[in-house]
Motif scaffolding. Structure first.
Motif, PDB file in Angstrom:
ATOM      1  N   LEU A  98      15.730 120.944  27.600  1.00  0.00           N
ATOM      2  CA  LEU A  98      16.040 119.948  28.614  1.00  0.00           C
ATOM      3  C   LEU A  98      14.762 119.174  28.886  1.00  0.00           C
ATOM      4  O   LEU A  98      13.724 119.764  29.161  1.00  0.00           O
ATOM      5  N   ASP A  99      14.825 117.837  28.812  1.00  0.00           N
ATOM      6  CA  ASP A  99      13.640 117.009  28.976  1.00  0.00           C
ATOM      7  C   ASP A  99      13.928 115.901  29.976  1.00  0.00           C
ATOM      8  O   ASP A  99      15.066 115.412  30.099  1.00  0.00           O
ATOM      9  N   SER A 100      12.884 115.538  30.666  1.00  0.00           N
ATOM     10  CA  SER A 100      12.972 114.371  31.560  1.00  0.00           C
ATOM     11  C   SER A 100      11.649 113.624  31.498  1.00  0.00           C
ATOM     12  O   SER A 100      10.589 114.245  31.317  1.00  0.00           O
ATOM     13  N   TYR A 126      16.579 111.174  30.797  1.00  0.00           N
ATOM     14  CA  TYR A 126      16.933 112.590  30.849  1.00  0.00           C
ATOM     15  C   TYR A 126      17.707 112.935  29.581  1.00  0.00           C
ATOM     16  O   TYR A 126      18.567 112.157  29.131  1.00  0.00           O
ATOM     17  N   SER A 127      17.389 114.077  29.011  1.00  0.00           N
ATOM     18  CA  SER A 127      18.059 114.444  27.759  1.00  0.00           C
ATOM     19  C   SER A 127      18.198 115.958  27.652  1.00  0.00           C
ATOM     20  O   SER A 127      17.429 116.720  28.245  1.00  0.00           O
ATOM     21  N   SER A 128      19.202 116.366  26.916  1.00  0.00           N
ATOM     22  CA  SER A 128      19.393 117.777  26.547  1.00  0.00           C
ATOM     23  C   SER A 128      19.497 117.842  25.032  1.00  0.00           C
ATOM     24  O   SER A 128      19.931 116.885  24.387  1.00  0.00           O
ATOM     25  N   SER A 129      19.097 118.973  24.470  1.00  0.00           N
ATOM     26  CA  SER A 129      19.112 119.065  23.010  1.00  0.00           C
ATOM     27  C   SER A 129      19.419 120.493  22.577  1.00  0.00           C
ATOM     28  O   SER A 129      19.133 121.458  23.282  1.00  0.00           O
ATOM     29  N   GLY A 319      22.879 116.755  21.272  1.00  0.00           N
ATOM     30  CA  GLY A 319      22.505 116.770  22.669  1.00  0.00           C
ATOM     31  C   GLY A 319      23.029 115.531  23.359  1.00  0.00           C
ATOM     32  O   GLY A 319      23.980 114.881  22.887  1.00  0.00           O
ATOM     33  N   GLN A 321      21.714 112.044  26.105  1.00  0.00           N
ATOM     34  CA  GLN A 321      20.589 111.285  26.655  1.00  0.00           C
ATOM     35  C   GLN A 321      21.131 110.290  27.657  1.00  0.00           C
ATOM     36  O   GLN A 321      22.156 109.636  27.408  1.00  0.00           O
ATOM     37  N   PRO A 325      19.979 112.087  35.946  1.00  0.00           N
ATOM     38  CA  PRO A 325      20.237 113.496  35.665  1.00  0.00           C
ATOM     39  C   PRO A 325      21.695 113.823  35.425  1.00  0.00           C
ATOM     40  O   PRO A 325      22.027 114.618  34.544  1.00  0.00           O
ATOM     41  N   VAL A 328      23.184 113.538  31.832  1.00  0.00           N
ATOM     42  CA  VAL A 328      22.897 114.527  30.794  1.00  0.00           C
ATOM     43  C   VAL A 328      24.138 115.349  30.476  1.00  0.00           C
ATOM     44  O   VAL A 328      24.357 115.762  29.337  1.00  0.00           O
ATOM     45  N   PHE A 329      24.973 115.603  31.472  1.00  0.00           N
ATOM     46  CA  PHE A 329      26.145 116.443  31.281  1.00  0.00           C
ATOM     47  C   PHE A 329      27.369 115.641  30.858  1.00  0.00           C
ATOM     48  O   PHE A 329      28.432 116.218  30.643  1.00  0.00           O
TER      49      PHE A 329
END
Length: 483
Positions: A98-100, A126-129, A319, A321, A325, A328-329
Motif C-alpha cells: 500500500l503506497d501513498s 494512493y495505490s495498492s499492489s 492493484g 491507483q 484513499p 484505492v478500494f
C-alpha cells in the motif's frame, strides 16, 4: 502452450553428478571379525545393562542439561532454518503493498505556469499492489540448492547424535573412573595400615638384630611411597568428579545427590555378538553425517553447473491507483495490471561461473575423500574396539584367578599365625599382596567396562531414533534423490 511446457519441465533436469560410493567404501568387508556370540546386536539404551540406577540418572541428567548438547541443538535449528531458506526459491514470491504520495511544488518554471497563472501544483496518489514473481527451475539449480540445504540439515542432525554419543561416553568413562578411584583409595588406605604394622614389626626385629638396616629402610620407603600416593589418588578423584559435573551441567559441590556414596555397577562380560553386519556403520553419526555432506556437495555442484544456462522468470502485478484513499478500494474502476517474462543468459562474468564450478567440483572431491576416510576409520575403530574388549575380558579372568590364589595365601598365613607356626610378618605380606591384586582387579574391571563402552561407541549410538543412512555401500542409488 509454451508456458505449460516450461512449467512441466521445470525441475526435471539435474546437472548434479550421479551418486556413487567411494571405492574404499564400496569394497568394505561384509561383517566385523573377532566376535563370538550369536546374539543379535541391540543398540537401544545399552547402558541399562549395567543395572545401576545412579548411572542411569547421571546419563539422563547429562542428556537434558549438557551444554555441548545445547550448543549442538542450536546449530541444528540454524541448519534446519537454512534448509527452509534454500527451499523457498522453489515457490512463487508474492508481495503486497500500500503506497501513498503527496507533492506540493510551484508551477513557476514549468509548462503549467501559463495555464495556472502562477501558484502551486498539488497532487495526491494512493495505490495498492499485489506482485507475483517466479523463476522456472529449468536446469534444476533451485532444486539442487534445496537438496543441498536439506542434506546439510540432516548432517547437522547426525552431528547432534554424535555429540550425544560423545557426552554419554565421557559421562560413563568418568563414572567408572570414579568407581575405580574410590576402590583404589579404600584399598590404598588398607595397604597403608598393613605397611604401618609391617614397619613396626621391622623396627622391632631390627632392634633385636633379626633384620638389617637396609631391609628396614626398604620397608619404610615402601610405606612412605604408598602414603604419598594417597593424596594423588584423592586429587584425581576430585578432578574426575569435576569433569563429570561439567558434563551434567552442574557445579562440582552439587554432585553428591547425583553420585552418592554407594556405587555398584554390574560388570558386563557377555561376548560381542558374532558377525555384526557392516550395515551398523550406517548408524554411526559421523559416517551418516559425512555421507549427507557428500550428497550436499554433489547437489551444490549441480546447482553451480546450472548457472551457465539461461534463466526464465515470470512476473505479474495487479492493484489499484487513485487520487484519494477511498479510490484505492474501487478496484473495478481503478485497477492496474502488468505481466512480464524475462530471459537472462550469462554472457561474460569474468570467469566467476567457471571458478564457482571448479570450487564446487573440488569440494565434492574433497568430501568424497572425507567420507571414504570416515568409513575406513569407523571400520577400523569397530574392529579395534572388539579386539580390545576381548583382551580386557581375558585380562580380568586372569587377575580374578590371581585373586583366588592371593586370598588363599592370606588365609593360610592367617591360620599359621593363629596356630603359632607362622609369623605375623608373613601374614602382613600376604595380606598386602591380596590388596594389590584387588587393586589391579578394580582397574581391570574399569577397563572391561570402558572397553565395552568402546564397542558401543565405535558401533555408533544407543538410541532408538538414531538416523539411519541408506546403504549406499551396497546401492549407490539409494541416496541419489530426485532428479
Amino acid at each position: 502452450m509454451l508456458l505449460a511446457m516450461l512449467f512441466a519441465t521445470s525441475g526435471c533436469v539435474s546437472l548434479a553428478p550421479d551418486s556413487a560410493a567411494p571405492d574404499i567404501a564400496a569394497g568394505i568387508p561384509a561383517a566385523f571379525n573377532q566376535s563370538e556370540s550369536g546374539i543379535p546386536y541391540q543398540s537401544a539404551r545399552w547402558w541399562a545393562s549395567f543395572e545401576d540406577p545412579v548411572l542411569d540418572n547421571l546419563l539422563d541428567e547429562a542428556l537434558s542439561k549438557n551444554l555441548d548438547l545445547a550448543e549442538a541443538s542450536a546449530r541444528l535449528r540454524a541448519a534446519e532454518a537454512r534448509a527452509r531458506i534454500s527451499k523457498s526459491g522453489l515457490f512463487p514470491q508474492i508481495n503486497a503493498g500500500l503506497d501513498s504520495s503527496y507533492s506540493d511544488s510551484p508551477t513557476a518554471g514549468t509548462s503549467f505556469a501559463a495555464i495556472a497563472g502562477g501558484g502551486r501544483l498539488q497532487s495526491e496518489t494512493y495505490s495498492s499492489s499485489l506482485a507475483f514473481s517466479y523463476e522456472l527451475d529449468i536446469w534444476g539449480k533451485l532444486r539442487n540448492d534445496m537438496r543441498a540445504g536439506r542434506a546439510d540439515a540432516i548432517a547437522a542432525s547426525a552431528d547432534l547424535q554424535a555429540v550425544r554419543l560423545a557426552v554419554l561416553a565421557e559421562a560413563i568413562t568418568s563414572y567408572f573412573d570414579i568407581v575405580d578411584a574410590r576402590h583404589q583409595i579404600a584399598l590404598t588406605t588398607q595397604i597403608i595400615d598393613v605397611l604401618g604394622d609391617r614397619v613396626e614389626q621391622s623396627e622391632d626385629r631390627y632392634s633385636r638384630g633379626l633384620v638389617t638396616s637396609f631391609e628396614l629402610y626398604q620397608v619404610r620407603q615402601d610405606f612412605r611411597n604408598v602414603q604419598a600416593s594417597l593424596p594423588q589418588r584423592e586429587s584425581q578423584l576430585a578432578a574426575t568428579e569435576g569433569q563429570l559435573a561439567v558434563l551434567v551441567g552442574r557445579y562440582s559441590n552439587n554432585m553428591h545427590e547425583l553420585i552418592g556414596t554407594n556405587l555398584t555397577p554390574k560388570l558386563i562380560f557377555e561376548p560381542v555378538p558374532s558377525g555384526l553386519p557392516i550395515d551398523l556403520l550406517a548408524q554411526r553419526p559421523d559416517v551418516f553425517a559425512e555421507g549427507q555432506r557428500l550428497e550436499s556437495a554433489r547437489y551444490n555442484l549441480g546447482a553451480r553447473r546450472a548457472e551457465r544456462f539461461p534463466s526464465l522468470s515470470l512476473s505479474a502485478g495487479t492493484g489499484s491507483q487513485a487520487g484519494e484513499p477511498s479510490g484505492v478500494f474501487d478496484i473495478f474502476d481503478n485497477w492496474v495490471l502488468s505481466l512480464g517474462a524475462g530471459l537472462t543468459a550469462p554472457l561474460f562474468q569474468g570467469g566467476r561461473i567457471r571458478a564457482n564450478i571448479e570450487v564446487a567440483d573440488a569440494e565434492y572431491a574433497q568430501q568424497t575423500a572425507v567420507y571414504a576416510r570416515t568409513v575406513l576409520t569407523a571400520y577400523q575403530e569397530v574392529t579395534t574396539a572388539i579386539e580390545r574388549y576381548e583382551e580386557e575380558r581375558q585380562r580380568y579372568r586372569f587377575l580374578f584367578s590371581q585373586l583366588d590364589e592371593a586370598e588363599a595365601a592370606a588365609g593360610l598365613q592367617s591360620r599359621r599365625f593363629a596356630n603359632g607356626v607362622g609369623s605375623y610378618v608373613d601374614y602382613l605380606d600376604a595380606l598386602r599382596a591380596q590388596y594389590q591384586v584387588q587393586s589391579s582387579l578394580s582397574s581391570a574391571a574399569r577397563d572391561v567396562a570402558l572397553a565395552r563402552l568402546g564397542v558401543h561407541r565405535a558401533l555408533g549410538g544407543s538410541w532408538d531414533n538414531v538416523p539411519r543412512a541408506p546403504d549406499i555401500m551396497a546401492d549407490p542409488s539409494a541416496i541419489q534423490g530426485e532428479n
